[in-house]
Write an enzyme that holds these catalytic residues in place. Structure first.
Site, PDB file in Angstrom:
ATOM      1  N   THR A 357       0.838  -1.208   0.000  1.00  0.00           N
ATOM      2  CA  THR A 357       0.000   0.000   0.000  1.00  0.00           C
ATOM      3  C   THR A 357       0.866   1.248   0.000  1.00  0.00           C
ATOM      4  OG1 THR A 357      -1.707  -1.167   1.218  1.00  0.00           O
ATOM      5  CG2 THR A 357      -1.736   1.224   1.352  1.00  0.00           C
ATOM      6  N   ILE A 358       0.381   2.287  -0.682  1.00  0.00           N
ATOM      7  CA  ILE A 358       1.038   3.598  -0.592  1.00  0.00           C
ATOM      8  C   ILE A 358       0.037   4.599  -0.018  1.00  0.00           C
ATOM      9  CG2 ILE A 358       2.656   3.161  -2.460  1.00  0.00           C
ATOM     10  CD1 ILE A 358      -0.030   5.708  -3.121  1.00  0.00           C
ATOM     11  N   SER A 375      -3.466   0.732  -3.243  1.00  0.00           N
ATOM     12  CA  SER A 375      -2.792  -0.510  -2.871  1.00  0.00           C
ATOM     13  C   SER A 375      -3.028  -1.646  -3.848  1.00  0.00           C
ATOM     14  CB  SER A 375      -3.288  -0.950  -1.490  1.00  0.00           C
ATOM     15  OG  SER A 375      -2.720  -2.174  -1.111  1.00  0.00           O
TER      16      SER A 375
END
Length: 537
Positions: A357-358, A375
């Site tokens: 995930t970002i 993500s």
């Protein structure tokens, strides 16, 4: 370069200062993406434009955590109101537990076609731009296309995550289904090192097509045809009809009050509600300092109780048997609080009806702010890359189960329990700012710790992110970072917690924060556990 060094070796603790700005700010885990987002603001875009451009860049610059074939959620503060966007996709029409179990599975697999749900991120970009963007949609793709086509230097932490994913799964697999991943994301049996220039030509071509068609190609055009064809030819369940019926959904954010502040999250099928439930439990308990053993013990116990409720009850809201209001009830929190004693407990869910995930955040000079998360779920996701497109399909369906009596059992057109959660802090209905801590099931735990660091312990945003963290991983098992105070871990052991000290911190979440003060000044902080960066103007 005339000398060599290890980009992942840091012998001494370092201090990051807060970053201040006024006209714009972007905070995320990849410096090139943050600067691309800030450039969009400088060109006349707003915080939403910057968030979209940064998110698109991240599919290229940090493919270890997200991609074109992933999901996203957003909280948007725009013109004195907070809006929520759920861009998480549903299971294919052909998906059902009976057929999956007939193939020999007793639980949802991590890789392959079975955990692939409809990717929602592209629709999220479209809907955000359509409702709140100032610049043309195509313009937001230009930085990402430039990096994908002409190459970019891979950042240090991403190089390590990339190599880890390859070594753990892709290196030894002989399944031809994952050959395209190897063609796109590795080179002759190796992954890029820190600073190495990497190009993603297929990504560039696909992003250009998404830009020119405003996302239509992905869900109803040529790209949808390619996904459909590859799925049919290799045993997948997803079809063009599944893609065509999807559209990101605007939702009403949920919140709880905590000591004079409001913490806001996306409602289920996301599990941001878990963080709010834990804060509700903590609100009635005395706390001292971040490194006080009694306080940490109570935080852990509150999080365990909230988490087991979330894992039992959170699913696609159309299938939930309890309401979000019941889960967020202060009366229910009081009942759960009574279970916290001196020693660690084995948590069990309660009955609320009895009463790679970002993450990124942006802000502009007009007062608009965005909390955004995107993500592929587990690293690169399912491992499936659609040939000729660079589209790495996520494996979010891994969060379904195969229990046909469960609300979260996989089924046609159903959304799974979702771990990605953007947060937003307000006071008296006015914005303070976006925050988030990415990292699977660490996310609500990170939200609890960062918010208590801020509200209870008076930490500044960077200090709140820097502080050593703990993570509950099931039963009485707790992981702590190496920097966690030894005396606290000793006391937790005496209270029957089973403690593991981690050798490294990537699983402890990677967060970002932006706040705006009463004068309109922006202050940003970025996670030291990754290649985090705050770009400011």
């Amino acid at each position: 370069m005339s000398f060599e060094f290890d980009a992942l070796k840091y012998s001494y603790p370092s201090r990051r200062s807060l970053v201040y700005g006024r006209k714009g700010m972007v905070s995320t885990s990849q410096p090139l993406a943050a600067q691309a987002g800030l450039d969009i603001i400088k060109k006349g875009g707003n915080a939403v434009d910057a968030a979209i451009a940064t998110a698109i860049c991240m599919t290229v610059l940090e493919p270890t955590s997200n991609g074109i074939g992933g999901d996203s959620f957003a909280l948007v503060w725009m013109k004195d109101k907070l809006y929520g966007l759920n861009a998480s996709g549903h299971a294919p029409e052909l998906a059902n537990a009976k057929d999956i179990k007939a193939k020999g599975y007793s639980e949802m697999p991590v890789h392959g076609w079975i955990p692939v749900t409809v990717p929602g991120a592209v629709s999220g970009w479209v809907e955000l731009s359509k409702r709140f963007g100032k610049l043309e949609f195509e313009e937001l793709f230009e930085p990402a296309i430039e990096y994908a086509e002409n190459g970019y230097p891979v950042s240090p932490v991403i190089s390590r995550l990339w190599e880890n994913e390859y070594e753990e799964f892709f290196k030894d697999t002989k399944d031809p289904l994952f050959d395209e991943w190897k063609r796109v994301f590795s080179d002759n049996g190796r992954t890029p090192s820190a600073g190495e220039i990497w190009t993603l030509k297929y990504h560039a071509k696909t992003l250009r097509e998404i830009a020119e068609t405003k996302g239509e190609s992905f869900y109803r055009g040529a790209l949808a045809d390619k996904i459909d064809e590859y799925s049919r030819n290799t045993g997948g369940l997803i079809r063009k009809e599944d893609l065509a019926k999807f559209k990101a959904e605007w939702v009403e954010p949920i919140s709880t009050s905590y000591k004079g502040y409001e913490i806001n999250e996306i409602p289920p099928n996301g599990h941001g509600i878990v963080a709010l439930m834990a804060l509700n439990i903590m609100e009635g308990l005395d706390v001292k300092t971040h490194d006080d053993a009694e306080t940490v013990h109570r935080q852990i116990e509150a999080m365990k109780l909230a988490f087991v409720d979330g894992q039992r009850y959170v699913s696609d809201p159309r299938y939930m048997k309890v309401t979000k209001e019941e889960l967020l009830s202060k009366e229910y929190a009081e009942k759960r609080r009574e279970l916290i004693g001196h020693d660690a407990i084995m948590p069990e869910y309660g009955d609320p009806s009895c009463g790679g995930t970002i993450y990124l955040c942006t802000a502009d000079g007009e007062g608009n702010m965005v909390s955004y998360i995107q993500s592929n779920y587990c690293g690169f996701g399912s491992g499936i890359v659609v040939p000729g497109t660079g589209i790495a399909l996520h494996n979010r369906g891994n969060n379904f189960n195969l229990d046909e009596n469960s609300e979260n059992c996989i089924g046609p057109n159903k959304k799974p329990y979702h771990t990605i959660i953007p947060g937003f802090l307000t006071k008296d209905g006015k914005p303070i700012g976006p925050f988030g801590v990415m990292g699977g099931f660490m996310q609500p735990q990170g939200h609890l710790q960062v918010m208590m660091n801020t509200i209870d312990f008076g930490m500044n945003p960077q200090e709140a992110l820097d502080a050593p963290r703990w993570q509950w991983v099931g039963g009485k098992k707790i992981q702590v970072e190496r920097a966690f105070p030894f005396a606290v871990t000793e006391e937790l052991v005496r209270r029957a917690h089973e403690i593991t000290v981690l050798p490294e911190s990537t699983s402890m979440g990677r967060g970002q924060i932006i706040m705006r003060d009463e004068h309109g000044t922006l202050v940003g902080a970025s996670e030291p556990r990754t290649d985090g960066f705050v770009a400011a103007w």
